[in-house]
Design a protein around this motif. Sequence first.
Motif, PDB file in Angstrom:
ATOM      1  N   ASP A  98       0.807  -1.219   0.000  1.00 56.75           N
ATOM      2  CA  ASP A  98       0.000   0.000   0.000  1.00 56.75           C
ATOM      3  C   ASP A  98       0.836   1.264   0.000  1.00 56.75           C
ATOM      4  N   LYS A  99       2.051   1.186   0.498  1.00 55.33           N
ATOM      5  CA  LYS A  99       2.906   2.371   0.555  1.00 55.33           C
ATOM      6  C   LYS A  99       3.366   2.815  -0.823  1.00 55.33           C
ATOM      7  N   THR A 100       3.217   1.959  -1.812  1.00 49.60           N
ATOM      8  CA  THR A 100       3.551   2.317  -3.189  1.00 49.60           C
ATOM      9  C   THR A 100       2.402   1.926  -4.121  1.00 49.60           C
ATOM     10  N   ALA A 101       1.185   1.977  -3.608  1.00 48.76           N
ATOM     11  CA  ALA A 101       0.013   1.574  -4.374  1.00 48.76           C
ATOM     12  C   ALA A 101      -0.236   2.514  -5.550  1.00 48.76           C
ATOM     13  N   ILE A 102      -0.825   1.983  -6.587  1.00 49.95           N
ATOM     14  CA  ILE A 102      -1.248   2.805  -7.708  1.00 49.95           C
ATOM     15  C   ILE A 102      -2.652   3.306  -7.371  1.00 49.95           C
ATOM     16  N   ILE A 103      -2.758   4.597  -7.115  1.00 50.78           N
ATOM     17  CA  ILE A 103      -4.028   5.209  -6.720  1.00 50.78           C
ATOM     18  C   ILE A 103      -4.957   5.277  -7.928  1.00 50.78           C
ATOM     19  N   LEU A 104      -4.445   5.760  -9.023  1.00 47.35           N
ATOM     20  CA  LEU A 104      -5.102   5.740 -10.329  1.00 47.35           C
ATOM     21  C   LEU A 104      -4.014   5.392 -11.337  1.00 47.35           C
ATOM     22  N   PRO A 105      -4.361   4.771 -12.461  1.00 47.97           N
ATOM     23  CA  PRO A 105      -3.321   4.474 -13.461  1.00 47.97           C
ATOM     24  C   PRO A 105      -2.544   5.741 -13.828  1.00 47.97           C
ATOM     25  N   GLY A 106      -1.236   5.698 -13.605  1.00 46.31           N
ATOM     26  CA  GLY A 106      -0.385   6.851 -13.879  1.00 46.31           C
ATOM     27  C   GLY A 106       0.105   7.548 -12.630  1.00 46.31           C
TER      28      GLY A 106
END
Length: 113
Positions: A98-106
């Motif tokens: 989660d600390k490097t999760a993709i929040i939205l593509p890009g």
Amino acid sequence: ACDALQFLTGGYVKSTIHRVTIPPKDHQHVDRLGLLYFSRPHNDVVLATIKESPVLQREEYPEDGFEKRGNPVPTMEEWTFAKQKWQRHAGYRESVADKTAIILPGFKEKVYA
């Protein structure tokens, strides 16, 4: 809102790192006061880089992370909902993924210790 400035400037203005820490022992007896000011674009603002900016053109900041990777650029409302959804799920600060999760593509999140 600082994420919005980062997107609108193609990364020229960086999002702030928010951390609250315990003061040094010799300052712990002193009361602290924080002053915050929040501002953000309207919900319908598309968070694409402001290509007309002479500063961004001169400094060669043409695109944000969404544009560089060919992903749809979110509106402020879409970004806010996506980020809040990520922040509200249980245990998001404990998980390494989660600390490097993709929040939205890009856009990949960065969590600082």
